[in-house]
Design a protein around this motif. Structure first.
Motif, PDB file in Angstrom:
ATOM      1  N   SER A 198       0.815  -1.219   0.000  1.00 11.79           N
ATOM      2  CA  SER A 198       0.000   0.000   0.000  1.00 11.79           C
ATOM      3  C   SER A 198       0.850   1.272   0.000  1.00 11.79           C
ATOM      4  N   LYS A 199       2.147   1.152   0.277  1.00 10.02           N
ATOM      5  CA  LYS A 199       3.017   2.320   0.286  1.00 10.02           C
ATOM      6  C   LYS A 199       3.579   2.658  -1.094  1.00 10.02           C
ATOM      7  N   GLN A 200       3.295   1.818  -2.076  1.00  8.13           N
ATOM      8  CA  GLN A 200       3.785   2.086  -3.422  1.00  8.13           C
ATOM      9  C   GLN A 200       3.052   3.283  -4.037  1.00  8.13           C
ATOM     10  N   ILE A 201       3.826   4.162  -4.679  1.00 12.26           N
ATOM     11  CA  ILE A 201       3.229   5.241  -5.465  1.00 12.26           C
ATOM     12  C   ILE A 201       2.819   4.643  -6.802  1.00 12.26           C
ATOM     13  N   THR A 202       1.538   4.687  -7.094  1.00 12.72           N
ATOM     14  CA  THR A 202       0.981   4.089  -8.294  1.00 12.72           C
ATOM     15  C   THR A 202       0.551   5.184  -9.269  1.00 12.72           C
ATOM     16  N   PRO A 203       0.265   4.821 -10.533  1.00 15.76           N
ATOM     17  CA  PRO A 203      -0.006   5.846 -11.553  1.00 15.76           C
ATOM     18  C   PRO A 203      -1.126   6.817 -11.212  1.00 15.76           C
ATOM     19  N   GLU A 204      -2.134   6.391 -10.450  1.00 16.04           N
ATOM     20  CA  GLU A 204      -3.229   7.324 -10.141  1.00 16.04           C
ATOM     21  C   GLU A 204      -2.785   8.464  -9.237  1.00 16.04           C
ATOM     22  N   TYR A 205      -1.649   8.287  -8.566  1.00 16.47           N
ATOM     23  CA  TYR A 205      -1.143   9.344  -7.681  1.00 16.47           C
ATOM     24  C   TYR A 205       0.006  10.128  -8.298  1.00 16.47           C
ATOM     25  N   TYR A 206       0.469   9.678  -9.453  1.00 17.11           N
ATOM     26  CA  TYR A 206       1.647  10.325 -10.016  1.00 17.11           C
ATOM     27  C   TYR A 206       1.515  10.420 -11.524  1.00 17.11           C
ATOM     28  N   TYR A 207       1.479  11.650 -12.021  1.00 15.54           N
ATOM     29  CA  TYR A 207       1.593  11.881 -13.452  1.00 15.54           C
ATOM     30  C   TYR A 207       2.423  13.132 -13.664  1.00 15.54           C
ATOM     31  N   SER A 208       3.500  12.992 -14.416  1.00 12.86           N
ATOM     32  CA  SER A 208       4.396  14.130 -14.590  1.00 12.86           C
ATOM     33  C   SER A 208       4.738  14.403 -16.036  1.00 12.86           C
ATOM     34  N   GLY A 209       4.368  13.507 -16.944  1.00 10.64           N
ATOM     35  CA  GLY A 209       4.784  13.664 -18.320  1.00 10.64           C
ATOM     36  C   GLY A 209       6.223  13.235 -18.544  1.00 10.64           C
ATOM     37  N   GLY A 210       6.900  12.762 -17.487  1.00 13.49           N
ATOM     38  CA  GLY A 210       8.301  12.377 -17.605  1.00 13.49           C
ATOM     39  C   GLY A 210       8.502  10.879 -17.616  1.00 13.49           C
ATOM     40  N   GLY A 211       7.454  10.128 -17.927  1.00 21.34           N
ATOM     41  CA  GLY A 211       7.528   8.681 -17.902  1.00 21.34           C
ATOM     42  C   GLY A 211       6.555   8.134 -16.865  1.00 21.34           C
ATOM     43  N   GLU A 212       6.211   6.882 -16.996  1.00 28.47           N
ATOM     44  CA  GLU A 212       5.197   6.292 -16.128  1.00 28.47           C
ATOM     45  C   GLU A 212       5.823   5.751 -14.849  1.00 28.47           C
ATOM     46  N   ILE A 213       5.170   6.002 -13.736  1.00 30.15           N
ATOM     47  CA  ILE A 213       5.615   5.455 -12.464  1.00 30.15           C
ATOM     48  C   ILE A 213       5.440   3.942 -12.478  1.00 30.15           C
ATOM     49  N   ILE A 214       6.343   3.233 -11.826  1.00 33.32           N
ATOM     50  CA  ILE A 214       6.293   1.772 -11.771  1.00 33.32           C
ATOM     51  C   ILE A 214       6.125   1.335 -10.327  1.00 33.32           C
ATOM     52  N   PRO A 215       4.962   0.790  -9.951  1.00 31.44           N
ATOM     53  CA  PRO A 215       4.843   0.174  -8.617  1.00 31.44           C
ATOM     54  C   PRO A 215       5.736  -1.067  -8.570  1.00 31.44           C
ATOM     55  N   ILE A 216       6.363  -1.313  -7.433  1.00 33.46           N
ATOM     56  CA  ILE A 216       7.366  -2.383  -7.351  1.00 33.46           C
ATOM     57  C   ILE A 216       6.938  -3.405  -6.303  1.00 33.46           C
ATOM     58  N   TYR A 217       6.735  -4.621  -6.764  1.00 34.40           N
ATOM     59  CA  TYR A 217       6.298  -5.706  -5.885  1.00 34.40           C
ATOM     60  C   TYR A 217       7.221  -6.928  -5.967  1.00 34.40           C
ATOM     61  N   ASN A 218       8.140  -6.947  -6.939  1.00 36.73           N
ATOM     62  CA  ASN A 218       8.989  -8.110  -7.133  1.00 36.73           C
ATOM     63  C   ASN A 218      10.249  -7.722  -7.895  1.00 36.73           C
TER      64      ASN A 218
END
Length: 370
Positions: A198-218
């Motif tokens: 739940s602490k991962q920053i996911t795309p719905e919380y981050y948009y910058s136009g500088g590339g897509e955020i990647i949630p990391i689980y593995n």
């Protein structure tokens, strides 16, 4: 939590999860350390001039914020705590970068050819393998040098006591990737990636136009994030573009240095696009590497500089909250960048004193705030 105070037991290749946490703390600090210099140069440009240059630097700043967030996701994924508030997190400029590069310092200065040369050093690709001196089987591009001074955060030591350090940011991240793969193979993925999802920053919380955020689980997610960070900086497989087809940071800055745009299909160091118009004189004559003590006691400029530092400290505190389980705070925190721009201009438009024609600039002296 102040992981950066733990040094001597981490002066070696990644062998444990705690080592990995130390490297990831360094990565977060490293990504942030580039942002104040980039912002300072960008905001020193007179509004309405050098628009293409301004936009080129701005793209890099946005992507550095993405890299910082990805490094925090990596830290959270292995059960660490991203912390942008500890003493020493914000360096005193000019500074050596915390990944151990030793041949240049990074400072706060106006947009100039010298500043762009420094930015090219920050984002440089690795040296060719046959040009390396020393090295290590544990990481890429480690060079060997004897030094007595202490870095902001040292790399690690060889068996004979020499400090080993990374020549480029990409090599530093490849060492992190090697460490993640090593630990996953030895301990099992479930014993490395133990963090709260739940602490991962996911795309719905981050948009910058500088590339897509990647949630990391593995491991797969982690290596994808490292690949994005590395290739946005130095390019993909020795080319000028990253794997998404966007021009990497090094070659964005090289366009400014050479005064010419890269075009699709170009080779490194040989842009064939149109000219990039640059007016090196359309900048505020800001004080390089300013300190609060440079500003007259009781002056509006000193008050503005102190207000900036307080705001920036609060900005980092809000980012830390966002990166530690309250991702909804990230949107408003990133919105604070607009206020940083306004406060920077307030400083840069005003001379330091009647007998000093240099103008003010943010000092980023966060540790001095009680």
């Amino acid at each position: 939590m102040q992981l950066h105070q733990v040094e001597t037991e981490h002066l070696h290749p990644i062998e444990t999860v705690d080592d990995l946490k130390f490297y990831l703390y360094t990565a977060i600090q490293l990504e942030h350390a580039t942002i104040p210099p980039y912002l300072t140069a960008m905001y020193s440009i007179h509004p309405g001039t050098n628009k293409d240059v301004y936009d080129l630097i701005r793209v890099v700043v946005v992507e550095e914020m993405l890299h910082l967030t990805l490094a925090a996701n990596l830290m959270n994924a292995i059960g660490g705590i991203p912390d942008l508030t500890g003493e020493g997190f914000v360096p005193s400029y000019p500074t050596y970068l915390p990944n151990g590069e030793t041949d240049f310092k990074v400072g706060l200065g106006k947009f100039s050819e010298e500043t762009i040369d420094t930015f090219l050093n920050i984002e440089r690709p690795p040296l060719p393998t046959d040009s390396l001196k020393g090295g290590s089987k544990h990481s890429f591009g480690l060079t060997n040098t004897k030094r007595s001074r202490k870095l902001l955060i040292p790399a690690f030591k060889s068996a004979d006591g020499d400090e080993l350090h990374f020549y480029s940011i990409g090599e530093f991240y490849r060492a992190i990737g090697d460490g993640i793969t090593k630990l996953t193979q030895e301990l099992g993925e479930e014993n490395v990636f133990t963090g709260d999802p739940s602490k991962q920053i996911t795309p719905e919380y981050y948009y910058s136009g500088g590339g897509e955020i990647i949630p990391i689980y593995n491991e797969e997610d982690a290596l994808a994030a490292i690949r994005l960070i590395s290739e946005q900086g130095e390019g993909h497989d020795g080319g000028i573009f990253d794997y998404e087809g966007e021009l990497s940071h090094y070659y964005r800055f090289q366009q400014i240095k050479l005064g010419q745009y890269y075009h699709e299909g170009d080779e490194p160091n040989a842009p064939s696009g149109g000219p990039l118009a640059i007016d090196w004189d359309s900048v505020y004559p800001i004080q390089s590497n300013p300190r609060i003590t440079d500003y007259p006691e009781g002056s509006e400029l000193k008050t503005a500089a102190m207000d900036f530092n307080i705001f920036y400290k609060n900005f980092l505190e809000q980012l830390t909250i966002a990166l530690n389980g309250q991702p909804d705070q990230l949107i408003s925190a990133v919105g604070g960048m607009f206020r940083i721009k306004e406060m920077s201009y307030q400083l840069m438009r005003n001379p330091i004193s009647d007998d000093n024609e240099n103008t003010g600039a943010p000092t980023f002296e966060i540790d001095a705030i009680s």
